[in-house]
Write an enzyme that holds these catalytic residues in place. Structure first.
Site, PDB file in Angstrom:
ATOM      1  N   CYS A 235       0.926  -1.256   0.076  1.00  0.00           N
ATOM      2  CA  CYS A 235      -0.135   0.084  -0.108  1.00  0.00           C
ATOM      3  C   CYS A 235       1.027   1.472  -0.064  1.00  0.00           C
ATOM      4  CB  CYS A 235      -0.974   0.027   1.231  1.00  0.00           C
ATOM      5  SG  CYS A 235      -1.695  -1.394   1.647  1.00  0.00           S
TER       6      CYS A 235
HETATM    7  N1  SAJ Z   1       6.853   2.432   8.433  1.00  0.00           N
HETATM    8  C1  SAJ Z   1       7.882   3.143   9.069  1.00  0.00           C
HETATM    9  N2  SAJ Z   1       7.447   4.116   9.914  1.00  0.00           N
HETATM   10  C2  SAJ Z   1       6.264   4.083  10.373  1.00  0.00           C
HETATM   11  C3  SAJ Z   1       5.389   3.479   9.958  1.00  0.00           C
HETATM   12  C4  SAJ Z   1       5.366   2.299   8.995  1.00  0.00           C
HETATM   13  O1  SAJ Z   1       8.934   2.926   8.440  1.00  0.00           O
HETATM   14  O2  SAJ Z   1       5.857   5.030  11.366  1.00  0.00           O
HETATM   15  C5  SAJ Z   1       7.079   1.445   7.719  1.00  0.00           C
HETATM   16  C6  SAJ Z   1       6.845  -0.125   7.873  1.00  0.00           C
HETATM   17  O3  SAJ Z   1       8.014  -0.521   8.237  1.00  0.00           O
HETATM   18  C7  SAJ Z   1       6.709  -0.868   6.583  1.00  0.00           C
HETATM   19  C8  SAJ Z   1       5.799   0.374   5.642  1.00  0.00           C
HETATM   20  O4  SAJ Z   1       6.076   1.633   6.350  1.00  0.00           O
HETATM   21  O5  SAJ Z   1       7.570  -1.222   5.974  1.00  0.00           O
HETATM   22  C9  SAJ Z   1       4.364   0.151   5.907  1.00  0.00           C
HETATM   23  O6  SAJ Z   1       3.845   0.125   7.132  1.00  0.00           O
HETATM   24  P1  SAJ Z   1       2.280   0.142   7.722  1.00  0.00           P
HETATM   25  O7  SAJ Z   1       2.230   0.096   9.145  1.00  0.00           O
HETATM   26  O8  SAJ Z   1       1.631   1.175   7.027  1.00  0.00           O
HETATM   27  O9  SAJ Z   1       1.927  -1.179   6.781  1.00  0.00           O
HETATM   28  P2  SAJ Z   1       0.874  -1.577   5.947  1.00  0.00           P
HETATM   29  O10 SAJ Z   1       1.449  -1.406   4.538  1.00  0.00           O
HETATM   30  O11 SAJ Z   1       0.361  -2.916   6.216  1.00  0.00           O
HETATM   31  O12 SAJ Z   1      -0.132  -0.657   5.956  1.00  0.00           O
HETATM   32  C10 SAJ Z   1      -1.305  -0.889   6.322  1.00  0.00           C
HETATM   33  C11 SAJ Z   1      -2.226  -0.080   5.481  1.00  0.00           C
HETATM   34  N3  SAJ Z   1      -3.803  -0.389   5.515  1.00  0.00           N
HETATM   35  C12 SAJ Z   1      -4.364  -0.187   4.109  1.00  0.00           C
HETATM   36  O13 SAJ Z   1      -3.844   0.211   3.092  1.00  0.00           O
HETATM   37  C13 SAJ Z   1      -5.740  -0.620   4.018  1.00  0.00           C
HETATM   38  C14 SAJ Z   1      -2.217   1.571   6.146  1.00  0.00           C
HETATM   39  O14 SAJ Z   1      -3.355   2.148   5.590  1.00  0.00           O
HETATM   40  C15 SAJ Z   1      -2.211   1.303   7.511  1.00  0.00           C
HETATM   41  O15 SAJ Z   1      -2.200   2.873   7.866  1.00  0.00           O
HETATM   42  C16 SAJ Z   1      -1.345   0.702   8.216  1.00  0.00           C
HETATM   43  O16 SAJ Z   1      -1.753  -0.673   7.765  1.00  0.00           O
HETATM   44  C17 SAJ Z   1      -1.489   0.674   9.861  1.00  0.00           C
HETATM   45  O17 SAJ Z   1      -2.148   1.697  10.029  1.00  0.00           O
HETATM   46  O18 SAJ Z   1      -0.554  -0.141  10.103  1.00  0.00           O
END
Ligand code: SAJ
Length: 429
Positions: A235
């Site tokens: 995403c």
């Molecule tokens: N990440 C960082 N720093 C942060 C948060 C995330 O470096 O503060 C990195 C993570 O390591 C990862 C990437 O970003 O590599 C994405 O992390 P994520 O927590 O956003 O994980 P996702 O991709 O599973 O995001 C999902 C998404 N859900 C949908 O798209 C429907 C996102 O919208 C949500 O915000 C996220 O989950 C969530 O809140 O955890």
């Protein structure tokens, strides 16, 4: 239609709520694996369905342009069997305008029916947070847009009947498509913000994690994000390109979104620079160093390699002649190796795995346990904050001869490592 991490939980929820459901997927393995859900690989059941929901992937090509082939493929198959009176819902993330400009025409062309008159189309962007026990498909609020008022009312009523949360009607399909892109771009730019802070604060000897946590004590108007060696997943690193490309087609250049993507995509290179500097402090070179890379998955607690920054990091380190042993408790060895070779094919001009030092790359070694991964390593890089790694102690690493730790997710106990003989570097701390 589409029984992946979005469609399968949704089909199971809809079934639990008393609807009769047929899950459709073109992947025979997915069909074979299903035992609690009526499934089919054909689209026959579309004919008798009141509601058809499309949950297929929307990746980007290597040039970052949106790849709508899965969506148009699904719409074509659904269209071929579409009957009058059906509500078709697209959950896949698409750039604003795609449902109207791409999906509806395909459905009409394949079915010979007229949207709005014979069938209606809605967009309800998926909101799945893999690995999250609290927020799952049955409890996450949703937004819905549709091509007609009647279609909107029907779609809202359907989602209200299966989800214990508010369902928000949007004024158009485009608004619903834009909501999803905006919420994920919001996350990408906020991560880029703290990633840039990490690089800046490292030069001023300020602990960026403490500062973010300090800022987060403000009970309003601040939302904590944390620096890392990169942004992976299906995403966050992908969705902004949908908006960037769509806006470009309409004459606007999203400088800010593109800058955020550049900052986040740069983090693996920054991790290599930190590793090089750390080894230099020890009088060691990256060339020939043995690195234990802990974590391949794009986020903790899940086994998912899509856009995982660890593979960019591996590629960059190997180019400098480092030897890498990777370990991820959530990833099977064959999945890791095929992703490694896939990534090399995508990013290698010459297609061969040769380092800059001209030596044929030793290729990625995969350890079956943490201890195996640490054996004989000079360097440990934590690329994913899996819970198994959080408990790592300096003594454990020193016992294996490790000299330097790069904590790529700032997830280790920094104080313990600082007071040990090991050289410790976090990201911005
Ligand atoms: N990440 C960082 N720093 C942060 C948060 C995330 O470096 O503060 C990195 C993570 O390591 C990862 C990437 O970003 O590599 C994405 O992390 P994520 O927590 O956003 O994980 P996702 O991709 O599973 O995001 C999902 C998404 N859900 C949908 O798209 C429907 C996102 O919208 C949500 O915000 C996220 O989950 C969530 O809140 O955890």
């Amino acid at each position: 239609m589409g029984l992946g991490y979005v469609g399968l939980p949704l089909a199971q929820l809809v079934q639990r709520k008393g609807y009769s459901v047929t899950g459709i997927d073109t992947d025979p393995a997915k069909i074979a694996a299903m035992d609690d859900l009526p499934v089919a690989s054909s689209f026959e059941s579309v004919k008798s369905a009141g509601i058809v929901i499309i949950c297929v992937p929307t990746p980007v090509y290597a040039d970052k342009l949106p790849n709508l082939e899965p969506v148009t493929g699904a719409a074509t198959s659904v269209g071929k069997h579409l009957a009058k009176g059906t509500l078709v819902v697209l959950e896949s993330t698409v750039n604003p305008g795609v449902t109207e400009a791409v999906v509806i025409p395909v459905l009409e062309e394949q079915s010979g029916l007229t949207a709005g008159q014979d069938f209606t189309v809605a967009h309800c962007p998926e909101r799945i947070n893999p690995g999250d026990a609290k927020w799952h498909v049955g409890t996450i609020p949703r937004v819905v847009g549709a091509s007609t008022e009647a279609g909107l009312a029907r779609a809202v009523e359907f989602y209200q009947s299966i989800i214990e949360a508010d369902i928000y009607p949007m004024a158009s399909l485009k608004e619903a498509e834009a909501v999803k892109i905006v919420e994920n771009s919001f996350r990408d730019i906020n991560i880029a913000f703290v990633n840039e802070l990490a690089i800046s604060f490292a030069k001023m000897d300020i602990d960026v994690v403490n500062v973010i946590n300090g800022a987060a004590t403000k009970p309003f108007a601040f939302m904590a994000h944390y620096p890392g060696i990169g942004v992976g997943g299906h995403c966050i690193p992908v969705d902004p390109y949908y908006l960037i490309n769509r806006a470009k087609q309409n004459g606007f250049d999203h400088d800010f979104l593109q800058l955020a993507r550049r900052i986040n995509s740069h983090m693996p290179e920054y991790a290599v620079a930190l590793t090089t500097d750390g080894l230099n402090e020890l009088g060691l070179a990256l060339n020939g160093a043995h690195i234990a890379l802990l974590g391949l998955s794009y986020k903790p607690g899940v086994g998912d390699l899509r856009e995982a920054p660890a593979f960019t990091l591996i590629d960059l380190l190997e180019k400098k002649g480092a030897r890498i042993t990777a370990y991820d408790p959530y990833i099977a060895k064959d999945a890791a190796l095929s992703e490694y070779h896939e990534h090399a094919r995508h990013h290698k001009h010459d297609g061969t795995l040769v380092g800059e030092n001209g030596k044929a790359r030793t290729g990625l070694h995969l350890a079956g346990s943490l201890t195996d991964a640490l054996q004989g390593a000079d360097v440990v890089i934590v690329a994913t904050g899996h819970s198994e790694f959080l408990k790592l102690t300096p003594a454990q690493l020193q016992a294996h001869g490790v000299r330097f730790v790069l904590d790529g997710r700032n997830c280790l106990d920094k104080a313990k490592f600082i007071e040990s003989k090991l050289l410790y570097r976090g990201l911005g701390r």
